[in-house]
Design a protein around this motif. Structure first.
Motif, PDB file in Angstrom:
ATOM      1  N   SER A 199       0.834  -1.197   0.000  1.00  0.00           N
ATOM      2  CA  SER A 199       0.000   0.000   0.000  1.00  0.00           C
ATOM      3  C   SER A 199       0.872   1.251   0.000  1.00  0.00           C
ATOM      4  N   ARG A 208       2.293   2.118  -3.397  1.00  0.00           N
ATOM      5  CA  ARG A 208       1.337   2.811  -4.296  1.00  0.00           C
ATOM      6  C   ARG A 208       1.316   4.298  -3.973  1.00  0.00           C
ATOM      7  N   LYS A 260       2.979   7.764  -6.185  1.00  0.00           N
ATOM      8  CA  LYS A 260       2.230   8.980  -6.523  1.00  0.00           C
ATOM      9  C   LYS A 260       2.882  10.218  -5.919  1.00  0.00           C
ATOM     10  N   SER A 320     -17.292  -4.576  13.335  1.00  0.00           N
ATOM     11  CA  SER A 320     -18.205  -4.188  12.261  1.00  0.00           C
ATOM     12  C   SER A 320     -19.646  -4.185  12.723  1.00  0.00           C
ATOM     13  N   HIS A 374     -14.543   2.630  14.142  1.00  0.00           N
ATOM     14  CA  HIS A 374     -14.803   1.709  13.030  1.00  0.00           C
ATOM     15  C   HIS A 374     -14.302   2.266  11.706  1.00  0.00           C
ATOM     16  N   PHE A 416     -12.861   1.657   7.576  1.00  0.00           N
ATOM     17  CA  PHE A 416     -13.401   0.980   6.391  1.00  0.00           C
ATOM     18  C   PHE A 416     -12.276   0.489   5.497  1.00  0.00           C
ATOM     19  N   ASN A 417     -12.587  -0.548   4.773  1.00  0.00           N
ATOM     20  CA  ASN A 417     -11.617  -1.266   3.954  1.00  0.00           C
ATOM     21  C   ASN A 417     -11.668  -0.768   2.505  1.00  0.00           C
ATOM     22  N   PRO A 418     -10.565  -0.379   1.883  1.00  0.00           N
ATOM     23  CA  PRO A 418      -9.188  -0.309   2.376  1.00  0.00           C
ATOM     24  C   PRO A 418      -8.936   0.956   3.203  1.00  0.00           C
ATOM     25  N   GLN A 457      -7.523   4.214   1.868  1.00  0.00           N
ATOM     26  CA  GLN A 457      -8.325   4.882   0.840  1.00  0.00           C
ATOM     27  C   GLN A 457      -9.645   5.446   1.347  1.00  0.00           C
ATOM     28  N   MET A 458     -10.260   4.750   2.299  1.00  0.00           N
ATOM     29  CA  MET A 458     -11.614   5.141   2.706  1.00  0.00           C
ATOM     30  C   MET A 458     -11.523   6.241   3.759  1.00  0.00           C
ATOM     31  N   ASN A 464     -22.657  -0.443   7.927  1.00  0.00           N
ATOM     32  CA  ASN A 464     -22.937  -1.878   7.793  1.00  0.00           C
ATOM     33  C   ASN A 464     -24.404  -2.228   7.986  1.00  0.00           C
ATOM     34  N   LEU A 467     -25.298  -1.729   4.433  1.00  0.00           N
ATOM     35  CA  LEU A 467     -24.513  -2.448   3.429  1.00  0.00           C
ATOM     36  C   LEU A 467     -24.610  -3.978   3.541  1.00  0.00           C
ATOM     37  N   PRO A 521     -18.869   1.844  -6.590  1.00  0.00           N
ATOM     38  CA  PRO A 521     -17.550   1.523  -7.139  1.00  0.00           C
ATOM     39  C   PRO A 521     -17.314   0.021  -7.336  1.00  0.00           C
ATOM     40  N   MET A 522     -17.968  -0.790  -6.518  1.00  0.00           N
ATOM     41  CA  MET A 522     -17.881  -2.254  -6.674  1.00  0.00           C
ATOM     42  C   MET A 522     -19.290  -2.809  -6.597  1.00  0.00           C
ATOM     43  N   LEU A 551     -17.623  -6.718  -3.633  1.00  0.00           N
ATOM     44  CA  LEU A 551     -17.469  -6.145  -2.293  1.00  0.00           C
ATOM     45  C   LEU A 551     -17.394  -7.251  -1.235  1.00  0.00           C
ATOM     46  N   VAL A 600     -14.415  -7.594   1.347  1.00  0.00           N
ATOM     47  CA  VAL A 600     -14.602  -7.529   2.801  1.00  0.00           C
ATOM     48  C   VAL A 600     -14.143  -8.834   3.457  1.00  0.00           C
TER      49      VAL A 600
HETATM   50  N1  CAA Z   1      -3.453   1.617  -0.391  1.00  0.00           N
HETATM   51  C1  CAA Z   1      -3.060   2.751  -0.993  1.00  0.00           C
HETATM   52  N2  CAA Z   1      -3.605   3.230  -2.122  1.00  0.00           N
HETATM   53  C2  CAA Z   1      -4.614   2.495  -2.665  1.00  0.00           C
HETATM   54  C3  CAA Z   1      -5.084   1.304  -2.096  1.00  0.00           C
HETATM   55  C4  CAA Z   1      -4.468   0.874  -0.908  1.00  0.00           C
HETATM   56  N3  CAA Z   1      -4.832  -0.242  -0.274  1.00  0.00           N
HETATM   57  N4  CAA Z   1      -6.095   0.840  -2.850  1.00  0.00           N
HETATM   58  C5  CAA Z   1      -6.250   1.689  -3.862  1.00  0.00           C
HETATM   59  N5  CAA Z   1      -5.347   2.703  -3.762  1.00  0.00           N
HETATM   60  C6  CAA Z   1      -5.196   3.884  -4.647  1.00  0.00           C
HETATM   61  C7  CAA Z   1      -4.651   3.573  -6.007  1.00  0.00           C
HETATM   62  O1  CAA Z   1      -3.240   3.692  -6.031  1.00  0.00           O
HETATM   63  C8  CAA Z   1      -5.325   4.622  -6.886  1.00  0.00           C
HETATM   64  O2  CAA Z   1      -4.682   5.879  -6.793  1.00  0.00           O
HETATM   65  P1  CAA Z   1      -4.795   6.978  -7.986  1.00  0.00           P
HETATM   66  O3  CAA Z   1      -6.222   7.060  -8.387  1.00  0.00           O
HETATM   67  O4  CAA Z   1      -4.284   8.226  -7.351  1.00  0.00           O
HETATM   68  O5  CAA Z   1      -3.931   6.423  -9.046  1.00  0.00           O
HETATM   69  C9  CAA Z   1      -6.651   4.837  -6.232  1.00  0.00           C
HETATM   70  O6  CAA Z   1      -6.509   4.377  -4.886  1.00  0.00           O
HETATM   71  C10 CAA Z   1      -7.716   4.070  -6.937  1.00  0.00           C
HETATM   72  O7  CAA Z   1      -7.367   2.691  -6.961  1.00  0.00           O
HETATM   73  P2  CAA Z   1      -7.696   1.690  -8.140  1.00  0.00           P
HETATM   74  O8  CAA Z   1      -7.687   2.405  -9.469  1.00  0.00           O
HETATM   75  O9  CAA Z   1      -6.872   0.466  -7.992  1.00  0.00           O
HETATM   76  O10 CAA Z   1      -9.118   1.195  -7.817  1.00  0.00           O
HETATM   77  P3  CAA Z   1     -10.501   1.907  -7.774  1.00  0.00           P
HETATM   78  O11 CAA Z   1     -10.541   3.249  -8.378  1.00  0.00           O
HETATM   79  O12 CAA Z   1     -11.388   0.853  -8.272  1.00  0.00           O
HETATM   80  O13 CAA Z   1     -10.733   2.116  -6.198  1.00  0.00           O
HETATM   81  C11 CAA Z   1     -11.482   1.264  -4.143  1.00  0.00           C
HETATM   82  C12 CAA Z   1     -10.507   1.108  -5.286  1.00  0.00           C
HETATM   83  C13 CAA Z   1     -11.194   2.548  -3.384  1.00  0.00           C
HETATM   84  C14 CAA Z   1     -11.252   0.075  -3.225  1.00  0.00           C
HETATM   85  C15 CAA Z   1     -12.939   1.317  -4.717  1.00  0.00           C
HETATM   86  O14 CAA Z   1     -13.176   0.224  -5.541  1.00  0.00           O
HETATM   87  C16 CAA Z   1     -13.986   1.330  -3.632  1.00  0.00           C
HETATM   88  O15 CAA Z   1     -14.261   2.359  -3.031  1.00  0.00           O
HETATM   89  N6  CAA Z   1     -14.632   0.161  -3.401  1.00  0.00           N
HETATM   90  C17 CAA Z   1     -15.650   0.012  -2.366  1.00  0.00           C
HETATM   91  C18 CAA Z   1     -14.982  -0.181  -1.053  1.00  0.00           C
HETATM   92  C19 CAA Z   1     -15.966  -0.232   0.065  1.00  0.00           C
HETATM   93  O16 CAA Z   1     -17.168  -0.124  -0.086  1.00  0.00           O
HETATM   94  N7  CAA Z   1     -15.418  -0.421   1.260  1.00  0.00           N
HETATM   95  C20 CAA Z   1     -16.207  -0.563   2.446  1.00  0.00           C
HETATM   96  C21 CAA Z   1     -16.359  -2.012   2.725  1.00  0.00           C
HETATM   97  S1  CAA Z   1     -17.372  -2.287   4.130  1.00  0.00           S
HETATM   98  C22 CAA Z   1     -16.350  -2.017   5.395  1.00  0.00           C
HETATM   99  O17 CAA Z   1     -15.185  -1.760   5.280  1.00  0.00           O
HETATM  100  C23 CAA Z   1     -16.971  -2.086   6.741  1.00  0.00           C
HETATM  101  C24 CAA Z   1     -17.034  -3.398   7.406  1.00  0.00           C
HETATM  102  O18 CAA Z   1     -17.048  -3.363   8.632  1.00  0.00           O
HETATM  103  C25 CAA Z   1     -17.170  -4.685   6.703  1.00  0.00           C
END
Ligand code: CAA
Ligand code: NAD
Length: 311
Positions: free
Chosen positions: A61, A64, A68, A137, A160, A162-164, A167-168, A210, A213, A245-246, A251, A255
């Motif tokens: 991570s 990445r 940037k 969760s 709490h 969020f994954n990732p 990013q979140m 959640n 979701l 997004p997914m 998703l 998760v």
């Molecule tokens: N670490 C660092 N950077 C990351 C990363 C990580 N783990 N994952 C993605 N990135 C960066 C990438 O480098 C990229 O950067 P740039 O745009 O600046 O180049 C950017 O984030 C976008 O990544 P991708 O192009 O690979 O992928 P994407 O645009 O499809 O986004 C995502 C990825 C953010 C995961 C998106 O698909 C998303 O928001 N998905 C839904 C996630 C979600 O709903 N999460 C919540 C789950 S529920 C939960 O977490 C709660 C629970 O208790 C279960």
């Protein structure tokens, strides 16, 4: 009234170091982001192998982000990555991990018994000042906190993520009836320091995200079980027709199918025992297909296969 009038000047504790329990998908991300923002972190898991996986996740991570941040300099990329990693201590010794620590964040398996055992043990080990937070969760923060002494319960809340995590941008901050103003304020400050937007929610099943979701993802599995549509078409529909997004299967794989199942199983137990009246029994019905996949070890991306296959 105290809550509403909580001002930014109310007392709070500066969190300079934190111990994260569980170095899985969430714990590794929480440790990384805390370290990126100057908090000294200890990451504690059960085995060296688990910790090696956490370290790899953090490194991937960070690279990445480094690519940037410093697109033209490999040296600066490397310096950024090592700077963040140097701030993280990896440990399999829970007692040593919490010596003098300001904040403990728990991100272990979604199981009430296991979480209570961990916090009960930590309560005996930690200083009186240490704040405890769970990244659960779906479980009740008050119920987890009940494994600790009343003084600690004032220093116990939900944090709490969020994954990732890198990013979140959201963190749900949960205060129970017993959480003190100082603890709540400190948890809000930690979110700010980690550059996350905090929202608060009462200690209710699934909090905000959640609660909405998880039933949605299970409904998608039921749709697949009825053969109403394929997983690919359901995912395409929610991405292109609702702008998510997914899709729900992507998703679920993201998760972790085991985590999703733990959430539903926990809720169902509470509905069946009559303890939780705000959830309906249809909403928490188990899914045969999901249970089968978990039994087969198809847990999603983290195991290489869930509803889809990953390399
Ligand atoms: N670490 C660092 N950077 C990351 C990363 C990580 N783990 N994952 C993605 N990135 C960066 C990438 O480098 C990229 O950067 P740039 O745009 O600046 O180049 C950017 O984030 C976008 O990544 P991708 O192009 O690979 O992928 P994407 O645009 O499809 O986004 C995502 C990825 C953010 C995961 C998106 O698909 C998303 O928001 N998905 C839904 C996630 C979600 O709903 N999460 C919540 C789950 S529920 C939960 O977490 C709660 C629970 O208790 C279960
Ligand atoms: P995971 O399976 O990826 O990781 C859990 C880690 O905890 C494993 O490495 C395991 O070895 C370790 N562990 C178990 N017992 C331990 C103990 N006593 N001490 C130290 N380490 C221990 O799980 P995850 O997805 O990271 O979920 C962790 C928590 O975060 C759960 O409560 C889950 O509900 C919650 N959560 C998950 C997500 C998600 O999308 N996966 C999002 C938000 C919150």
């Amino acid at each position: 009234a105290t809550r509403r009038h909580l001002s930014s000047s109310s007392t709070r504790m500066a969190v300079n170091n934190m111990t994260v329990f569980g170095g899985g998908l969430m714990g590794a991300g929480i440790a990384q982001v805390a370290s990126q923002h100057g908090i000294k972190v200890t990451l504690c898991d059960l085995t060296d192998q688990a910790l090696a996986t956490s370290k790899t996740m953090i490194q991937k991570s960070l690279s990445r982000i480094a690519n940037k941040k410093h697109p033209d300099s490999k040296d600066e990329q490397q310096a950024f990555i090592s700077g963040v990693l140097d701030n993280v201590t990896f440990s399999t010794d829970p007692q040593a991990s919490v010596k003098d620590v300001d904040l403990v964040v728990e991100a272990i398996v979604e199981n009430i018994k296991v979480k209570k055992e961990l916090f009960h043990m930590l309560d005996g080990e930690c200083d009186a000042k240490t704040i405890f937070a769970s990244n659960t969760s779906s479980l009740s923060i008050s119920e987890i906190a009940s494994a600790t002494t009343p003084a600690r319960r004032a220093k116990f809340g939900g944090l709490h993520f969020f994954n990732p995590v890198p990013q979140m941008k959201l963190v749900e901050v949960i205060r129970t009836e017993e959480t003190s103003d100082e603890t709540f304020q400190t948890l809000l400050d930690v979110c700010k320091r980690m550059q996350k937007r905090a929202v608060s929610c009462k200690d209710t099943p699934g909090f905000i995200v959640n609660r909405l979701l998880v039933p949605y993802m299970f409904e998608a599995v039921r749709m697949l079980e009825r053969e109403d549509a394929t997983a690919e078409d359901i995912d395409a529909a929610m991405k292109l027709g609702a702008g998510y997004p997914m899709g729900p299967f992507e998703l679920l794989d993201f998760v972790g199918l085991d985590t999703a199942q733990h959430i539903m199983d926990g809720w169902r137990l509470k509905v069946e025992s009559g303890e939780e009246k705000s959830l309906s029994s249809d909403l928490v019905a188990p899914s045969g297909l999901l249970s089968q996949k978990v039994k087969e070890g198809k847990l999603g991306r983290k195991s290489g296969e869930g509803f889809y296959k990953y390399n």
